[in-house]
Motif scaffolding. Structure first.
Motif, PDB file in Angstrom:
ATOM      1  N   LEU A   1       0.824  -1.066  -0.012  1.00  0.00           N
ATOM      2  CA  LEU A   1      -0.033   0.077   0.129  1.00  0.00           C
ATOM      3  C   LEU A   1       0.923   1.232  -0.128  1.00  0.00           C
ATOM      4  N   ILE A   2       0.660   2.086  -1.038  1.00  0.00           N
ATOM      5  CA  ILE A   2       1.495   3.453  -1.211  1.00  0.00           C
ATOM      6  C   ILE A   2       0.634   4.614  -0.988  1.00  0.00           C
ATOM      7  N   PHE A   3       1.359   5.708  -0.318  1.00  0.00           N
ATOM      8  CA  PHE A   3       0.566   6.806  -0.068  1.00  0.00           C
ATOM      9  C   PHE A   3       1.441   7.777  -0.812  1.00  0.00           C
ATOM     10  N   GLY A   4       1.030   8.794  -1.439  1.00  0.00           N
ATOM     11  CA  GLY A   4       1.827  10.165  -1.824  1.00  0.00           C
ATOM     12  C   GLY A   4       2.070  10.949  -0.744  1.00  0.00           C
ATOM     13  N   ASP A   5       2.399  12.187  -1.326  1.00  0.00           N
ATOM     14  CA  ASP A   5       2.597  13.295  -0.011  1.00  0.00           C
ATOM     15  C   ASP A   5       1.266  13.988   0.202  1.00  0.00           C
ATOM     16  N   ASN A   6       0.132  13.574  -0.326  1.00  0.00           N
ATOM     17  CA  ASN A   6      -0.959  14.251   0.233  1.00  0.00           C
ATOM     18  C   ASN A   6      -2.093  13.086  -0.235  1.00  0.00           C
ATOM     19  N   LEU A   7      -3.326  13.622   0.323  1.00  0.00           N
ATOM     20  CA  LEU A   7      -4.482  12.602   0.002  1.00  0.00           C
ATOM     21  C   LEU A   7      -4.967  12.327  -1.366  1.00  0.00           C
ATOM     22  N   ASP A   8      -4.337  12.636  -2.543  1.00  0.00           N
ATOM     23  CA  ASP A   8      -4.681  12.793  -3.808  1.00  0.00           C
ATOM     24  C   ASP A   8      -3.914  11.467  -4.420  1.00  0.00           C
TER      25      ASP A   8
ATOM     26  N   ILE B   1      -5.274  -9.739  -5.912  1.00  0.00           N
ATOM     27  CA  ILE B   1      -4.513  -9.689  -4.687  1.00  0.00           C
ATOM     28  C   ILE B   1      -5.511 -10.430  -3.663  1.00  0.00           C
ATOM     29  N   PRO B   2      -5.365 -11.115  -2.641  1.00  0.00           N
ATOM     30  CA  PRO B   2      -6.254 -11.733  -1.934  1.00  0.00           C
ATOM     31  C   PRO B   2      -7.122 -10.548  -1.305  1.00  0.00           C
ATOM     32  N   GLU B   3      -8.297 -11.009  -0.996  1.00  0.00           N
ATOM     33  CA  GLU B   3      -9.410 -10.215  -0.391  1.00  0.00           C
ATOM     34  C   GLU B   3      -9.035  -9.685   0.933  1.00  0.00           C
ATOM     35  N   ASP B   4      -8.498 -10.514   1.771  1.00  0.00           N
ATOM     36  CA  ASP B   4      -8.156  -9.959   3.178  1.00  0.00           C
ATOM     37  C   ASP B   4      -7.071  -9.038   3.294  1.00  0.00           C
ATOM     38  N   ILE B   5      -6.262  -8.983   2.296  1.00  0.00           N
ATOM     39  CA  ILE B   5      -5.319  -8.086   2.312  1.00  0.00           C
ATOM     40  C   ILE B   5      -5.892  -6.969   1.792  1.00  0.00           C
ATOM     41  N   THR B   6      -6.476  -6.841   0.709  1.00  0.00           N
ATOM     42  CA  THR B   6      -7.517  -5.763  -0.013  1.00  0.00           C
ATOM     43  C   THR B   6      -8.115  -4.846   1.122  1.00  0.00           C
ATOM     44  N   LEU B   7      -8.987  -5.558   1.876  1.00  0.00           N
ATOM     45  CA  LEU B   7      -9.681  -5.276   2.806  1.00  0.00           C
ATOM     46  C   LEU B   7      -9.069  -4.376   4.198  1.00  0.00           C
ATOM     47  N   ALA B   8      -7.744  -4.939   4.244  1.00  0.00           N
ATOM     48  CA  ALA B   8      -7.137  -4.466   5.519  1.00  0.00           C
ATOM     49  C   ALA B   8      -6.296  -3.447   5.122  1.00  0.00           C
ATOM     50  N   TYR B   9      -6.017  -3.239   3.717  1.00  0.00           N
ATOM     51  CA  TYR B   9      -5.329  -1.881   3.206  1.00  0.00           C
ATOM     52  C   TYR B   9      -6.367  -0.877   2.781  1.00  0.00           C
ATOM     53  N   LEU B  10      -7.517  -1.301   2.544  1.00  0.00           N
ATOM     54  CA  LEU B  10      -8.743  -0.329   2.379  1.00  0.00           C
ATOM     55  C   LEU B  10      -8.840   0.521   3.545  1.00  0.00           C
ATOM     56  N   GLU B  11      -9.068  -0.507   4.898  1.00  0.00           N
ATOM     57  CA  GLU B  11      -9.340  -0.069   6.201  1.00  0.00           C
ATOM     58  C   GLU B  11      -8.389   1.188   6.526  1.00  0.00           C
ATOM     59  N   TYR B  12      -7.003   0.625   6.421  1.00  0.00           N
ATOM     60  CA  TYR B  12      -5.947   1.656   6.742  1.00  0.00           C
ATOM     61  C   TYR B  12      -6.067   2.647   6.133  1.00  0.00           C
ATOM     62  N   ALA B  13      -6.383   2.821   4.870  1.00  0.00           N
ATOM     63  CA  ALA B  13      -6.173   3.899   3.924  1.00  0.00           C
ATOM     64  C   ALA B  13      -7.630   4.879   4.544  1.00  0.00           C
ATOM     65  N   ARG B  14      -8.638   4.276   4.593  1.00  0.00           N
ATOM     66  CA  ARG B  14      -9.920   4.825   5.167  1.00  0.00           C
ATOM     67  C   ARG B  14      -9.514   5.849   6.330  1.00  0.00           C
ATOM     68  N   LYS B  15      -9.012   5.107   7.409  1.00  0.00           N
ATOM     69  CA  LYS B  15      -8.699   5.533   8.685  1.00  0.00           C
ATOM     70  C   LYS B  15      -7.586   6.649   8.499  1.00  0.00           C
ATOM     71  N   SER B  16      -6.832   6.632   7.403  1.00  0.00           N
ATOM     72  CA  SER B  16      -5.842   7.602   7.287  1.00  0.00           C
ATOM     73  C   SER B  16      -6.266   9.000   6.486  1.00  0.00           C
ATOM     74  N   GLY B  17      -7.564   8.938   6.069  1.00  0.00           N
ATOM     75  CA  GLY B  17      -8.226   9.972   5.491  1.00  0.00           C
ATOM     76  C   GLY B  17      -8.312  10.054   4.103  1.00  0.00           C
ATOM     77  N   TYR B  18      -8.118   8.801   3.143  1.00  0.00           N
ATOM     78  CA  TYR B  18      -8.166   8.619   1.983  1.00  0.00           C
ATOM     79  C   TYR B  18      -9.436   8.246   1.394  1.00  0.00           C
ATOM     80  N   ALA B  19      -9.968   8.806   0.458  1.00  0.00           N
ATOM     81  CA  ALA B  19     -11.395   8.867   0.054  1.00  0.00           C
ATOM     82  C   ALA B  19     -11.384   7.365  -0.864  1.00  0.00           C
ATOM     83  N   ILE B  20     -11.440   6.305  -0.325  1.00  0.00           N
ATOM     84  CA  ILE B  20     -11.204   4.968  -0.834  1.00  0.00           C
ATOM     85  C   ILE B  20     -12.537   4.823  -1.715  1.00  0.00           C
ATOM     86  N   GLU B  21     -13.674   5.601  -1.731  1.00  0.00           N
ATOM     87  CA  GLU B  21     -14.722   5.500  -2.360  1.00  0.00           C
ATOM     88  C   GLU B  21     -14.250   5.772  -4.050  1.00  0.00           C
ATOM     89  N   ASN B  22     -13.481   6.447  -4.257  1.00  0.00           N
ATOM     90  CA  ASN B  22     -12.794   7.135  -5.505  1.00  0.00           C
ATOM     91  C   ASN B  22     -11.689   6.293  -6.092  1.00  0.00           C
TER      92      ASN B  22
END
Length: 177
Positions: free
Chosen positions: A131-138, A149-170
């Motif tokens: 899971l990679i983040f840039g220097d801002n939420l874009d 990618i396995p579903e459990d890893i995808t879900l864990a990465y999505l949850e981490y990104a969401r909690k970090s402020g990323y708009a995972i719905e986009n």
């Protein structure tokens, strides 16, 4: 072009580059993987998902390949297939560690002296999924050594990104044919 004009252009370019780097320094504001083994990270990665941006709009089959240069920097080869234009698009760049080679915080450039942050914030112990983040939420990517990618890893990465402020719905889910 005469020598005076060349020197003025060179001075202006240097001033713009200095101002850009001073006003927009590449700094890690996220917790990155540490220790990080860049040699294990090298090689080909398939993009599973991304927050879309200009360079990648309309692309499928996106990959990123990282190789070590002789000077210790990392060669970056990003490519993807533009479905509407029916042609491949490629971008070659260079990455360097920001603070320490043991941290997963890199600065990446595709345009000369201008760098952007590239932070590996999650990676499995076998360096197969990241899971990679840039220097801002874009900017955010989910990468895999395989086209899936396995579903459990995808879900864990999505949850981490969401909690970090990323708009995972986009997120754009990359077609890997």
């Amino acid at each position: 072009m005469d020598k005076k004009k060349s020197l003025l252009i060179l001075a202006a370019t240097a001033a713009v580059t200095f101002a850009y780097n001073a006003l927009k320094p590449v700094k890690s504001k996220v917790k990155v993987i540490e220790p990080f083994d860049i040699d294990r990270y090298l090689g080909k990665w398939y993009e599973i998902a991304r927050l879309d941006f200009k360079w990648e709009k309309g692309l499928s089959q996106v990959t990123a390949t990282y190789n070590k240069n002789n000077d210790g920097s990392i060669a970056v080869n990003n490519q993807g297939f533009h479905d509407q234009k029916n042609k491949w698009k490629q971008s070659i760049g260079k990455a360097k560690p920001i603070d320490s080679s043991k941290k997963a915080a890199l600065k990446v450039s595709f345009f000369g002296p201008f760098y952007s942050s590239y932070h590996v914030v999650k990676i499995d112990q076998d360096y197969q999924y990241a899971l990679i983040f840039g220097d801002n939420l874009d900017y955010m990517w989910i990468l895999s050594r395989e086209k899936t990618i396995p579903e459990d890893i995808t879900l864990a990465y999505l949850e981490y990104a969401r909690k970090s402020g990323y708009a995972i719905e986009n997120l754009v889910w990359t077609k890997q044919d």
